[in-house]
Design an enzyme around this catalytic site. Sequence first.
Site, short mmCIF file in Angstrom:
data_model
loop_
_atom_site.label_atom_id
_atom_site.label_comp_id
_atom_site.label_asym_id
_atom_site.label_seq_id
_atom_site.Cartn_x
_atom_site.Cartn_y
_atom_site.Cartn_z
N GLU A 102 0.82 -1.21 0.00
CA GLU A 102 0.00 0.00 0.00
C GLU A 102 0.85 1.25 0.00
O GLU A 102 1.97 1.27 0.49
CB GLU A 102 -0.90 -0.01 1.24
CG GLU A 102 -2.02 -0.99 1.09
CD GLU A 102 -2.75 -1.25 2.40
OE1 GLU A 102 -3.97 -1.37 2.36
OE2 GLU A 102 -2.09 -1.32 3.44
N CYS A 117 3.34 8.56 0.90
CA CYS A 117 3.92 7.64 1.89
C CYS A 117 4.00 6.29 1.20
O CYS A 117 2.98 5.74 0.78
CB CYS A 117 2.99 7.61 3.10
SG CYS A 117 3.40 6.35 4.30
N CYS A 128 6.77 -4.63 15.68
CA CYS A 128 6.27 -3.74 16.75
C CYS A 128 4.81 -4.12 17.02
O CYS A 128 4.01 -4.21 16.07
CB CYS A 128 6.38 -2.28 16.32
SG CYS A 128 8.05 -1.83 15.78
N CYS A 131 1.65 -2.14 15.52
CA CYS A 131 1.64 -1.79 14.09
C CYS A 131 1.02 -2.91 13.25
O CYS A 131 1.38 -4.08 13.42
CB CYS A 131 3.09 -1.53 13.66
SG CYS A 131 3.30 -1.42 11.88
N GLU A 172 10.55 -1.93 6.97
CA GLU A 172 11.67 -1.20 7.58
C GLU A 172 12.63 -0.88 6.43
O GLU A 172 13.34 -1.77 5.94
CB GLU A 172 12.31 -2.10 8.65
CG GLU A 172 13.69 -1.67 9.13
CD GLU A 172 13.79 -0.22 9.56
OE1 GLU A 172 13.10 0.16 10.52
OE2 GLU A 172 14.55 0.54 8.94
N CYS A 344 -1.07 6.36 9.96
CA CYS A 344 0.16 5.68 10.37
C CYS A 344 -0.12 4.36 11.05
O CYS A 344 -0.91 4.29 11.98
CB CYS A 344 0.89 6.52 11.42
SG CYS A 344 1.86 7.79 10.72
N1 SAH Z 1 9.13 0.93 9.71
C1 SAH Z 1 9.43 2.28 9.85
C2 SAH Z 1 8.51 3.19 9.09
C3 SAH Z 1 7.04 2.88 9.02
S1 SAH Z 1 5.93 3.31 10.22
C4 SAH Z 1 9.44 2.69 11.29
O1 SAH Z 1 8.97 1.97 12.13
O2 SAH Z 1 10.00 3.76 11.57
C5 SAH Z 1 5.93 5.09 10.44
C6 SAH Z 1 5.67 5.47 11.89
O3 SAH Z 1 4.35 5.10 12.33
C7 SAH Z 1 6.64 4.78 12.85
O4 SAH Z 1 7.12 5.69 13.79
C8 SAH Z 1 5.75 3.76 13.49
O5 SAH Z 1 6.24 3.35 14.74
C9 SAH Z 1 4.44 4.49 13.60
N2 SAH Z 1 3.29 3.61 13.83
C10 SAH Z 1 3.19 2.30 13.55
N3 SAH Z 1 1.96 1.85 13.91
C11 SAH Z 1 1.29 2.89 14.42
C12 SAH Z 1 -0.03 3.07 14.93
N4 SAH Z 1 -0.90 2.06 14.98
N5 SAH Z 1 -0.41 4.30 15.34
C13 SAH Z 1 0.45 5.34 15.26
N6 SAH Z 1 1.71 5.24 14.78
C14 SAH Z 1 2.12 4.03 14.37
FE1 SF4 Z 2 7.71 -1.52 13.51
FE2 SF4 Z 2 7.83 0.15 11.41
FE3 SF4 Z 2 7.96 -2.48 11.03
FE4 SF4 Z 2 5.67 -1.39 11.80
S1 SF4 Z 2 6.70 -1.05 9.87
S2 SF4 Z 2 6.61 -3.27 12.63
S3 SF4 Z 2 6.41 0.26 13.13
S4 SF4 Z 2 9.44 -1.23 12.14
#
Ligand code: SAH
Ligand code: SF4
Length: 354
Positions: A102, A117, A128, A131, A172, A344
């Site tokens: 996406e 994005c 995480c 997420c 990532e 996000c």
């Molecule tokens: N993987 C990378 C970039 C993608 S996510 C990273 O983790 O940095 C972009 C941002 O959104 C990251 O800071 C992530 O931690 C945050 N994020 C992920 N899930 C989220 C959620 N459910 N609500 C708010 N922010 C979230």
């Molecule tokens: Fe964590 Fe970013 Fe990967 Fe989601 S996309 S699991 S926030 S590192």
Amino acid sequence: MQETLIKTDKLIPLSGLSKRQIAKIIKEDLGWESFRTEQIHNWIYVKSSNNISEWTDLSLDKRQLLAEKVKIPLLKTAVREISKKDKTEKYLFELEDGQLIEAVLMSFEDRDNLTACISSQVGCAIGCPFCATGKLGFKRNLSSSEIIDQVMNIQRIKNCKIDNLVFMGQGEPLHNFQNLLTAISTLRDSVGIGARHITVSTSGLIPQIKELGKTKIPLNLAVSLHSANQAVREKLVPIAKQYNLFHLMLALKEYFENTNRRITFEYTLLKDINDSEEAARALGDLVRDLPFPCLINLIPYNSTGGEFRRPDREVVQRFKTIVERSGRKVTVRVTLGSDISAACGQLANKFNAQ
Ligand code: SAH
Ligand code: SF4
């Protein structure tokens, strides 16, 4: 730089390539004169055309041969959803192997420009717990062409020029380091999006942060912090067990010395997990004395259907005020596209995660 050309169903992918990669196909696969490179590069990137029949500076024979031999575009747009609340658009792209990724297009009311994005991987290995992408697990890296084609497809479908890019979709980005660098180089040279308009967001992979700094590309680096407490951070960003806060800050100092770019810290606020006044003070203490410029971007949690909750508005404001005492700039990210699961962390919610 390593070149990633994936050849499937015997068609040569022509989307998302650098001029050098196109030149290689012109010479090795087609045996054409080198000036054809410029023509084809022009159709793809300047005229944004994926319709070979309209590439009229090539003879009919050449166009026919090309149509038989190459594939353009690389990604199929499976779904385009437009938010009713704001102007956010979500695109679901199908890759050649049937995987789905996406991308989101955002426009901010106070700014007259478009930000996309985009994704760097199918799924993500970091896991995480808050997420949606993390829950999918890791499927595969995107090729540099698949990264670029997200941008080209959106520009073509919407008939627009994207001004800013953020690698905050699925994946990532620093786990797909080489393809990311190749993609960024083509995004700058061919798509015309300068490094200062590109943000790479990472969960904090120290060796890759250092490598990225050494390239001296003036990118914006965003680091997902989510806690100033090592034990809490390890629960929210599992890779933190390997790369602790102290060493992360040293790597960011080195990144700043190499690139002279301010670092952004992202902090997703999760109710009763990392949103207390004590947590805000700890964050303030951490950022106050850092030997490099930084900005803190608070992201109130967007629901992904799990046990986490978003803090109340007053809690977010109080948290912001406390961190601001450090003297650092603090922003709260506005939630866009929540009605189409484009906010996000919500990517992969509707389609993949079943
Ligand atoms: N993987 C990378 C970039 C993608 S996510 C990273 O983790 O940095 C972009 C941002 O959104 C990251 O800071 C992530 O931690 C945050 N994020 C992920 N899930 C989220 C959620 N459910 N609500 C708010 N922010 C979230
Ligand atoms: Fe964590 Fe970013 Fe990967 Fe989601 S996309 S699991 S926030 S590192």
